[in-house]
Scaffold this motif. Structure first.
Motif, PDB file in Angstrom:
ATOM      1  N   PRO A 189      65.437  44.305  48.060  1.00 41.82           N
ATOM      2  CA  PRO A 189      64.885  43.231  48.832  1.00 41.82           C
ATOM      3  C   PRO A 189      65.876  42.944  49.978  1.00 41.82           C
ATOM      4  CG  PRO A 189      64.969  42.558  46.561  1.00 41.82           C
ATOM      5  CD  PRO A 189      65.560  43.823  46.611  1.00 41.82           C
ATOM      6  N   GLU A 190      67.129  43.666  49.971  1.00 37.56           N
ATOM      7  CA  GLU A 190      67.855  43.676  51.091  1.00 37.56           C
ATOM      8  C   GLU A 190      67.866  44.652  52.250  1.00 37.56           C
ATOM      9  OE1 GLU A 190      70.202  45.483  47.788  1.00 37.56           O
ATOM     10  OE2 GLU A 190      68.789  43.816  47.987  1.00 37.56           O
ATOM     11  N   SER A 191      67.194  45.544  51.550  1.00 36.49           N
ATOM     12  CA  SER A 191      66.461  46.864  52.729  1.00 36.49           C
ATOM     13  C   SER A 191      66.237  46.176  53.959  1.00 36.49           C
ATOM     14  CB  SER A 191      65.499  47.651  51.960  1.00 36.49           C
ATOM     15  OG  SER A 191      65.034  48.341  52.995  1.00 36.49           O
ATOM     16  N   ASN A 192      66.864  46.943  55.068  1.00 34.30           N
ATOM     17  CA  ASN A 192      66.289  46.593  56.484  1.00 34.30           C
ATOM     18  C   ASN A 192      64.868  46.694  56.627  1.00 34.30           C
ATOM     19  OD1 ASN A 192      68.680  45.781  57.814  1.00 34.30           O
ATOM     20  ND2 ASN A 192      69.478  47.739  57.907  1.00 34.30           N
ATOM     21  N   ILE A 193      64.276  47.562  56.015  1.00 34.73           N
ATOM     22  CA  ILE A 193      62.917  47.854  56.265  1.00 34.73           C
ATOM     23  C   ILE A 193      62.139  46.870  55.704  1.00 34.73           C
ATOM     24  CG2 ILE A 193      60.973  49.284  55.350  1.00 34.73           C
ATOM     25  CD1 ILE A 193      62.472  51.712  55.864  1.00 34.73           C
TER      26      ILE A 193
ATOM     27  N   ASP B 294      59.166  41.653  56.509  1.00 36.90           N
ATOM     28  CA  ASP B 294      58.842  40.312  56.270  1.00 36.90           C
ATOM     29  C   ASP B 294      59.399  39.249  57.459  1.00 36.90           C
ATOM     30  OD1 ASP B 294      58.405  40.689  53.585  1.00 36.90           O
ATOM     31  OD2 ASP B 294      60.397  40.470  52.873  1.00 36.90           O
ATOM     32  N   LEU B 295      59.659  39.966  58.407  1.00 40.11           N
ATOM     33  CA  LEU B 295      59.636  39.090  59.754  1.00 40.11           C
ATOM     34  C   LEU B 295      58.041  38.687  60.360  1.00 40.11           C
ATOM     35  CD1 LEU B 295      62.291  40.837  62.024  1.00 40.11           C
ATOM     36  CD2 LEU B 295      62.699  38.653  60.782  1.00 40.11           C
ATOM     37  N   PHE B 296      57.250  39.512  59.850  1.00 41.94           N
ATOM     38  CA  PHE B 296      55.995  39.313  60.241  1.00 41.94           C
ATOM     39  C   PHE B 296      55.099  38.512  59.284  1.00 41.94           C
ATOM     40  CE2 PHE B 296      57.975  42.460  62.892  1.00 41.94           C
ATOM     41  CZ  PHE B 296      57.428  42.622  63.905  1.00 41.94           C
ATOM     42  N   THR B 297      53.905  37.685  59.674  1.00 45.39           N
ATOM     43  CA  THR B 297      52.912  37.575  58.984  1.00 45.39           C
ATOM     44  C   THR B 297      52.006  38.642  58.821  1.00 45.39           C
ATOM     45  OG1 THR B 297      53.190  35.100  59.578  1.00 45.39           O
ATOM     46  CG2 THR B 297      51.112  35.534  58.640  1.00 45.39           C
TER      47      THR B 297
ATOM     48  N   ASP C 160      54.255  47.758  55.443  1.00 43.63           N
ATOM     49  CA  ASP C 160      53.409  47.932  54.236  1.00 43.63           C
ATOM     50  C   ASP C 160      54.233  47.320  52.944  1.00 43.63           C
ATOM     51  OD1 ASP C 160      51.862  48.816  52.021  1.00 43.63           O
ATOM     52  OD2 ASP C 160      52.429  50.805  52.576  1.00 43.63           O
ATOM     53  N   GLU C 161      53.528  46.504  52.069  1.00 44.10           N
ATOM     54  CA  GLU C 161      54.178  45.649  51.066  1.00 44.10           C
ATOM     55  C   GLU C 161      54.411  46.542  49.893  1.00 44.10           C
ATOM     56  OE1 GLU C 161      54.279  41.029  50.848  1.00 44.10           O
ATOM     57  OE2 GLU C 161      52.147  41.686  51.380  1.00 44.10           O
ATOM     58  N   THR C 162      53.956  47.631  49.795  1.00 39.54           N
ATOM     59  CA  THR C 162      54.063  48.662  48.988  1.00 39.54           C
ATOM     60  C   THR C 162      55.280  49.071  48.929  1.00 39.54           C
ATOM     61  OG1 THR C 162      51.807  49.368  49.207  1.00 39.54           O
ATOM     62  CG2 THR C 162      52.930  50.696  47.787  1.00 39.54           C
ATOM     63  N   LEU C 163      56.225  49.200  50.025  1.00 40.38           N
ATOM     64  CA  LEU C 163      57.333  49.720  50.087  1.00 40.38           C
ATOM     65  C   LEU C 163      58.428  48.877  49.246  1.00 40.38           C
ATOM     66  CD1 LEU C 163      57.520  50.517  53.974  1.00 40.38           C
ATOM     67  CD2 LEU C 163      57.533  52.160  51.987  1.00 40.38           C
ATOM     68  N   LYS C 164      57.841  47.699  48.808  1.00 43.59           N
ATOM     69  CA  LYS C 164      58.706  46.772  48.092  1.00 43.59           C
ATOM     70  C   LYS C 164      59.119  47.326  46.831  1.00 43.59           C
ATOM     71  CE  LYS C 164      58.051  42.681  50.852  1.00 43.59           C
ATOM     72  NZ  LYS C 164      57.542  41.166  50.926  1.00 43.59           N
ATOM     73  N   LYS C 165      58.106  48.061  46.143  1.00 44.49           N
ATOM     74  CA  LYS C 165      58.163  48.737  44.948  1.00 44.49           C
ATOM     75  C   LYS C 165      59.436  49.830  45.031  1.00 44.49           C
ATOM     76  CE  LYS C 165      54.416  50.069  43.168  1.00 44.49           C
ATOM     77  NZ  LYS C 165      52.955  50.703  42.965  1.00 44.49           N
ATOM     78  N   TYR C 166      59.678  50.248  46.123  1.00 42.10           N
ATOM     79  CA  TYR C 166      60.531  51.507  46.258  1.00 42.10           C
ATOM     80  C   TYR C 166      61.963  51.145  47.066  1.00 42.10           C
ATOM     81  CZ  TYR C 166      56.384  53.469  44.709  1.00 42.10           C
ATOM     82  OH  TYR C 166      55.178  53.885  44.051  1.00 42.10           O
ATOM     83  N   LEU C 167      61.994  49.868  47.643  1.00 41.78           N
ATOM     84  CA  LEU C 167      63.156  49.649  47.965  1.00 41.78           C
ATOM     85  C   LEU C 167      63.770  48.252  47.726  1.00 41.78           C
ATOM     86  CD1 LEU C 167      62.063  50.361  51.766  1.00 41.78           C
ATOM     87  CD2 LEU C 167      63.923  51.472  50.676  1.00 41.78           C
TER      88      LEU C 167
END
Length: 261
Positions: free
Chosen positions: A192-196, A201-204, A183-190
């Motif tokens: 960029p270097e987070s493992n999640i 981002d490994l996936f298209t 879920d790209e929404t998680l980028k608001k709360y984590l």
């Protein structure tokens, strides 16, 4: 002890159940009869009898072992895969307050010989009836600690070798993952270097749908949006997600993505 009970006890010991369950397990083993003719295919996957589920699923491990042996799949991979039974017993026993195995429809994948844990991740050949999943290998993320990105990449490499060696007849061109972790929404709360974030981002990414399934993984398996206030945040991520939902009305998603083989 009859043969059926012996088989059940053998797998209880082999896949490493903790001693805290021994008293309840052995009491149930002495009391509940499992037919030697019981099969995974015929078992009611909606059963809410947690101890009956556990005894039967341990019994079914014997057939899973035979299936793996027929393909020369190493026993350490088998045992690592079946250890998910312990994880789901832990999760459901906490919820129910007694020895209990739930999520048995999911665990049927492990016992069918279609799903394998290879390092950090699990990989599954889809059910043949799922036409839209043909030609893929599904990626799943077991609840076994940090989502170390290097370990995930190593797992994907291991999966390529595993399926080429043990399932050479299965043709696929991509790995797919349908998870809250994408879920790209998680980028608001984590960060960029987070493992999640890095894992996602490994996936298209190809599609998303609104879902609160992340609550089950971050809090407790029976957590829902309406019951979230009663569950404590035990990590910084949990605290951020709880605040986002309760104070900001944030919507999270299940997201499907793929990695080309």
């Amino acid at each position: 002890m009859d043969t059926t009970a012996s088989v059940i006890q053998k797998w209880y010991e082999k896949i490493g159940f903790p001693k805290k369950y021994d008293e309840a397990f052995y009491a149930a083993l002495a009391k509940i009869e499992v037919s030697p003719d019981a099969t995974l295919e015929a078992y009611d996957k909606t059963s809410e009898d947690g101890i009956k589920n556990l005894l039967h699923y341990l019994y079914f491990c014997e057939e899973t072992a035979r299936r793996c042996s027929s393909r020369d799949i190493p026993e350490d991979i088998l045992l690592d895969t079946l250890s998910d039974i312990v994880i789901w017993t832990d999760i459901w026993s906490e919820i129910k307050g007694e020895l209990y195995l739930g999520e048995i429809a999911w665990l049927a994948n492990h016992l069918s010989g279609r799903l394998f844990k290879l390092g950090r991740l699990q990989f599954a050949i889809p059910d043949p009836s799922l036409l839209e999943e043909r030609g893929t290998v599904q990626v799943h993320i077991p609840a076994v600690g940090k989502l170390d990105i290097s370990a995930c990449l190593a797992s994907i490499d291991e999966a390529k070798s595993f399926f080429a060696r043990y399932f050479p007849e299965y043709e696929y061109d991509r790995f797919t993952c349908d998870s809250w972790l994408l879920d790209e929404t998680l980028k608001k709360y984590l960060p960029p270097e987070s493992n999640i974030v890095r894992f996602g981002d490994l996936f298209t990414r190809v599609k998303s749908e609104d879902a609160d399934s992340l609550l089950q993984y971050i809090f407790r398996w029976d957590t829902k949006r309406e019951t979230l206030p009663s569950f404590p945040a035990t990590s910084s991520l949990a605290a951020r997600i709880k605040k986002a939902i309760l104070e900001e009305g944030e919507t999270f998603h299940l997201t499907l993505g793929y990695i080309l083989k």
